[in-house]
Design a protein around this motif. Structure first.
Motif, PDB file in Angstrom:
ATOM      1  N   THR A 113      40.445  33.402  38.890  1.00  0.00           N
ATOM      2  CA  THR A 113      41.274  34.567  39.204  1.00  0.00           C
ATOM      3  C   THR A 113      41.590  34.542  40.692  1.00  0.00           C
ATOM      4  O   THR A 113      41.033  33.754  41.444  1.00  0.00           O
ATOM      5  CB  THR A 113      40.550  35.895  38.870  1.00  0.00           C
ATOM      6  N   LYS A 114      42.491  35.403  41.082  1.00  0.00           N
ATOM      7  CA  LYS A 114      42.839  35.511  42.494  1.00  0.00           C
ATOM      8  C   LYS A 114      42.101  36.673  43.144  1.00  0.00           C
ATOM      9  O   LYS A 114      42.457  37.096  44.241  1.00  0.00           O
ATOM     10  CB  LYS A 114      44.347  35.681  42.641  1.00  0.00           C
ATOM     11  N   LEU A 115      41.062  37.180  42.487  1.00  0.00           N
ATOM     12  CA  LEU A 115      40.268  38.263  43.056  1.00  0.00           C
ATOM     13  C   LEU A 115      39.464  37.741  44.244  1.00  0.00           C
ATOM     14  O   LEU A 115      38.923  36.637  44.204  1.00  0.00           O
ATOM     15  CB  LEU A 115      39.301  38.836  42.018  1.00  0.00           C
ATOM     16  N   SER A 116      39.401  38.548  45.277  1.00  0.00           N
ATOM     17  CA  SER A 116      38.589  38.159  46.421  1.00  0.00           C
ATOM     18  C   SER A 116      37.108  38.363  46.082  1.00  0.00           C
ATOM     19  O   SER A 116      36.767  39.177  45.221  1.00  0.00           O
ATOM     20  CB  SER A 116      38.968  38.999  47.646  1.00  0.00           C
ATOM     21  N   ALA A 137      34.941  39.954  47.688  1.00  0.00           N
ATOM     22  CA  ALA A 137      34.568  41.349  47.929  1.00  0.00           C
ATOM     23  C   ALA A 137      34.907  42.226  46.730  1.00  0.00           C
ATOM     24  O   ALA A 137      34.126  43.107  46.350  1.00  0.00           O
ATOM     25  CB  ALA A 137      35.266  41.869  49.176  1.00  0.00           C
ATOM     26  N   ARG A 138      36.037  41.980  46.107  1.00  0.00           N
ATOM     27  CA  ARG A 138      36.412  42.768  44.918  1.00  0.00           C
ATOM     28  C   ARG A 138      35.507  42.438  43.737  1.00  0.00           C
ATOM     29  O   ARG A 138      35.157  43.315  42.943  1.00  0.00           O
ATOM     30  CB  ARG A 138      37.869  42.516  44.556  1.00  0.00           C
ATOM     31  N   ILE A 139      35.117  41.201  43.620  1.00  0.00           N
ATOM     32  CA  ILE A 139      34.211  40.819  42.530  1.00  0.00           C
ATOM     33  C   ILE A 139      32.851  41.466  42.733  1.00  0.00           C
ATOM     34  O   ILE A 139      32.266  42.017  41.781  1.00  0.00           O
ATOM     35  CB  ILE A 139      34.106  39.284  42.440  1.00  0.00           C
ATOM     36  N   THR A 197      32.155  44.208  44.429  1.00  0.00           N
ATOM     37  CA  THR A 197      32.302  45.639  44.194  1.00  0.00           C
ATOM     38  C   THR A 197      32.427  45.929  42.702  1.00  0.00           C
ATOM     39  O   THR A 197      31.858  46.895  42.193  1.00  0.00           O
ATOM     40  CB  THR A 197      33.529  46.180  44.943  1.00  0.00           C
ATOM     41  N   GLY A 198      33.159  45.084  42.011  1.00  0.00           N
ATOM     42  CA  GLY A 198      33.296  45.252  40.557  1.00  0.00           C
ATOM     43  C   GLY A 198      31.963  45.135  39.839  1.00  0.00           C
ATOM     44  O   GLY A 198      31.699  45.866  38.873  1.00  0.00           O
ATOM     45  N   TYR A 199      31.113  44.232  40.302  1.00  0.00           N
ATOM     46  CA  TYR A 199      29.784  44.105  39.711  1.00  0.00           C
ATOM     47  C   TYR A 199      28.964  45.380  39.897  1.00  0.00           C
ATOM     48  O   TYR A 199      28.289  45.837  38.980  1.00  0.00           O
ATOM     49  CB  TYR A 199      29.025  42.922  40.325  1.00  0.00           C
TER      50      TYR A 199
END
Length: 118
Positions: free
Chosen positions: A24-27, A29-31, A33-35
């Motif tokens: 994915t193109k998720l950074s 930091a977003r991954i 935070t998503g966790y």
């Protein structure tokens, strides 16, 4: 056998994160935070506590476990002191880990040498 299950569950959580990074193109930091948010949601609906009981540190150490810890702290504080517990419970439950990360971060900054990335 509990070590095996901790390794399998913790490894599976890490594999999912690595797949997010690779495909994915998720950074990162977003991954991350998503966790944490996923841990809060899974804890709120009652799915994470059985997994944490089953896998031990394999489920409680990753970021999902941090979200679970925050959710459990809020739930306990709301049960004890009502609505104000929603604001204080998560930080109270996670204060040891937060303090340790800050202290070790400062120590690493004092020992390490900063430099430009380029």
């Amino acid at each position: 056998m509990s070590y095996v299950w901790a390794f399998v569950v913790g490894g599976a959580i890490c594999v999912v994160g690595q797949l997010f990074i690779d495909y994915t193109k998720l950074s990162p930091a977003r991954i991350l935070t998503g966790y944490v948010v996923a841990g809060v949601i899974l804890s709120a609906v009652g799915l994470y506590k059985p997994l944490a009981d089953f896998a031990g540190a394999g489920a409680s150490v990753p970021l999902l476990g941090f979200g679970h810890l925050l959710a459990q702290g809020v739930q306990n504080a709301v049960d004890e002191c009502g609505l104000p517990g929603a604001f204080t419970g998560g930080l109270t439950a996670a204060s040891g880990g937060i303090a340790a990360s800050l202290i070790f971060g400062v120590l690493a900054a004092l020992v390490g040498k900063s430099k430009d990335q380029n």
